[in-house]
Design an enzyme around this catalytic site. Structure first.
Site, mmCIF file in Angstrom:
data_model
loop_
_atom_site.group_PDB
_atom_site.id
_atom_site.type_symbol
_atom_site.label_atom_id
_atom_site.label_comp_id
_atom_site.label_asym_id
_atom_site.label_seq_id
_atom_site.Cartn_x
_atom_site.Cartn_y
_atom_site.Cartn_z
ATOM 1 N N ASP A 251 1.014 -1.109 -0.161
ATOM 2 C CA ASP A 251 -0.142 0.020 0.038
ATOM 3 C C ASP A 251 0.761 1.384 -0.029
ATOM 4 O OD1 ASP A 251 -2.332 1.777 0.111
ATOM 5 O OD2 ASP A 251 -3.248 0.482 1.721
ATOM 6 N N GLU B 282 -10.840 6.582 4.967
ATOM 7 C CA GLU B 282 -9.566 6.061 5.916
ATOM 8 C C GLU B 282 -9.530 6.292 7.121
ATOM 9 O OE1 GLU B 282 -5.880 5.408 3.717
ATOM 10 O OE2 GLU B 282 -6.710 5.678 1.864
#
Length: 626
Positions: free
Chosen positions: A308, A514
């Protein structure tokens, strides 16, 4: 001086030319050669520098043709909101991607780079693209075929801008709505998430019969490489805290969080992204057992594993505290491509040192390169490295917007409709003397699209991209003689004094992504509750909740006549009005449990303490007049 006959000279020249032709013939450039022959031939020609470059993915903001050529960079990405220009056209995107690609093609071996972008609910970073409902809404549809069609439409729009690779789908199983990424999850139920992996062949194409298991498959012209994420357990963290620790035994991990990966691999998914989160205290980016042991060896996944964004940095606290150790741990775990995205020379230097000093074996580098090249060959990048303009008309096309509108209709859940079945409020009559439309989310395209839309965290307002707000949809659906009054946050006196036939209140969450979306209270921000109370206390009302997850509504339900969960519907707000006024029926059923209070969380179907406000699978239906 010795004289050589002309015939002999000609023979020598022919032999020389034949030798040169043989030398120039490179098996890896021959599409007729078997895949493994091409991979092995190319790898045999590569230096360590060229191999490590292939493992690097950098953001477009630090990329250039010169950087691609100098460092042999394997991949470029657009991070959230990283675009060539505001409201950039498809042609502008194509020109940028091709410019980077030309740098890659000018290297000694001409290995094409792969450009990646988040496309989690349509081509979400690009102006005028179709923005589909987020996954939390699509799970409600229980319709894998619909999701496959959305994948195909998304692939066309992404390819329209010259991009061949998307960081989607998210196949997280969100077990706690306090998690700020819960809207990226189809359901709390593993079976629904697994069924929705049909988006993979939508994006990539259907794998041919008898295709080898685990090998990535990407059909060429109109398809893109997909990325199943985030491996594994990202939706199970304690209290839903983003990037945190998932505490569960191995059986639980494999039975709840892993099945989506089984299905994605069987369907030929090209890449898999590793999660920031940990499993029982071990960072996933460092988990060799699950990446190399289980994913690569047990499941026989043959695509490449990607980190990521700054995933290696975040292996330490604070981030980047011991980068050399993070590189070693991440590469050793089995990550093949590293999303750096800025400080790429530090990574290149660090990994080169570790290999040259035998801390990381060359066999691990070769495994990564074999996987990266396999995906690039399968995608056809060596044959068609440069994008063209042939698909630009697919961006935001009428057909795709109609598909998104269908998805909106099917993703709505009717939670309340009158005090009894004998007195339903919905469907609403199109013909009335005067109606009220209220709420912060009624006329706000950015709010109804949510996070991951144009900008990383999303935007407010109606100028972010092209679309239809719910207010605009209502006005275009009601009878021309029906007067629609829009008041964002009316007081009770205004409502009582205007003699409205009924009211539509649209409120909900503000855009987030997020960690910024993590919430321990899950309340609707003000003035949402105030608007509900003022309007529904004075006139018949339907409340539409725009949110990325179930939120606290239990205190207000009694005052509402009807309640609709619309999730984050995207650009096609007309789909809401289609169902609200009875042109189509409500069919959606909850793919998430709707709690009474946050004190009950986490609470999922099958739990012994299960006592929801609305249970998993709940959803009222309507019967349209037609």
């Amino acid at each position: 001086m010795v004289m050589v006959p002309l015939s002999l000279m000609g023979l020598l020249l022919m032999c020389c030319w034949a030798a040169m032709a043989e030398a120039e013939y490179m098996k890896y450039k021959d599409p007729k050669r078997p895949l493994n022959v091409r991979i092995n031939d190319l790898m045999s020609r590569m230096t360590l520098e060229e191999k490590i470059g292939q493992m690097v993915q950098i953001d477009r903001s630090v990329a250039s043709a010169e950087v691609m050529e100098k460092y042999f960079i394997g991949s470029v990405l657009s991070g959230g909101g990283s675009v060539p220009a505001k409201q950039a056209s498809a042609e502008t995107w194509i020109n940028m991607v091709n410019d980077f690609q030309k740098g890659s093609l000018s290297t000694r071996l001409g290995i094409p780079m792969i450009y990646g972008i988040d496309a989690v609910h349509g081509h979400n970073a690009v102006y005028n693209a179709t923005i589909f409902p987020h996954n939390v809404g699509l799970g409600v549809t229980r319709d894998p075929g619909l999701v496959k069609r959305i994948g195909a439409a998304t692939a066309l729009e992404v390819k329209a801008t010259g991009i061949p690779y998307v960081f989607a789908p998210c196949i997280a199983v969100c077990r706690d709505p306090r998690w700020g990424r819960c809207f990226e999850s189809y359901s709390e139920d593993t079976n629904i998430v697994q069924a929705m992996t049909e988006i993979v062949p939508g994006l990539q194409g259907d794998i041919p019969a008898n295709y080898p298991k685990g090998v990535p498959f990407v059909a060429r012209k109109e398809k893109v490489a997909a990325c199943a994420k985030h491996y594994v357990g990202d939706g199970g963290t304690t209290k839903g805290i983003n990037e945190n620790n998932t505490v569960i035994d191995r059986h639980g991990l494999l039975s709840i969080h892993m099945p989506g990966y089984y299905s994605s691999i069987i369907k030929g998914v090209a890449t898999i992204m590793v999660s920031y989160s940990s499993w029982n205290g071990v960072k996933m980016h460092a988990n060799r057992d699950l990446i190399t042991g289980f994913l690569k060896k047990t499941l026989r996944f043959r695509g490449f594993v990607i980190s990521d964004w700054e995933g290696l940095d975040r292996m330490t606290s604070p981030p980047h505290a011991n980068y050399s150790h993070s590189i070693e741990a991440g590469i050793h775990a089995g990550i093949d491509m590293i999303m750096i995205p800025y400080n790429y020379t530090e990574f290149i230097d660090g990994l080169t040192f570790l290999v040259k000093n035998n801390i990381i074996p060359m066999s691990r580098i070769d495994d990564a390169i074999k996987r990266i090249l396999r995906v690039k060959f399968v995608m056809g990048l060596f044959e068609n490295p440069l994008a063209d303009l042939s698909l630009v008309n697919q961006l935001g096309s009428k057909e795709h917007r109609e598909l998104a509108r269908e998805a909106v209709r099917k993703s709505l859940v009717l939670l309340k409709n009158g005090e009894s079945a004998d007195e339903p409020l919905l469907p609403l009559p199109k013909k009335a003397s005067k109606i009220l439309v209220a709420g912060t989310h009624a006329d706000n395209l950015g709010y109804q699209c949510g996070g991951w839309t144009i900008e990383w965290e999303g935007l407010a307002g109606n100028n972010l991209t092209i679309g239809t707000t719910i207010l605009t949809a209502i006005k275009s659906t009601i009878d021309p003689e029906t007067q629609a009054i829009y008041e964002e946050n009316p007081d009770a006196d205004f409502v009582k004094s205007n003699n409205f036939s009924y009211a539509i209140v649209v409120v909900g969450e503000l855009p987030y992504v997020e960690t910024s979306g993590d919430s321990l209270n899950l309340t609707i921000p003000d003035p949402g509750p105030y608007t509900i109370t003022n309007v529904c206390g004075a006139v018949k009302c339907v409340v539409i909740i725009i949110s990325g997850r179930p939120v606290v509504i239990e205190p207000y339900v009694a005052t509402m006549d009807a309640l609709v969960a619309a999730w984050l519907p995207g650009t096609e707000g007309q789909g809401v009005a289609d169902v609200l006024f009875g042109d189509y029926d409500f069919t959606g059923t909850l793919a998430r449990t709707w709690f009474k209070t946050v004190d009950q969380l986490p609470m999922n179907i099958g739990d012994p303490h299960y006592d929801p406000l609305f249970p998993f699978g709940f959803g009222l239906t309507t019967k349209s007049a037609s």
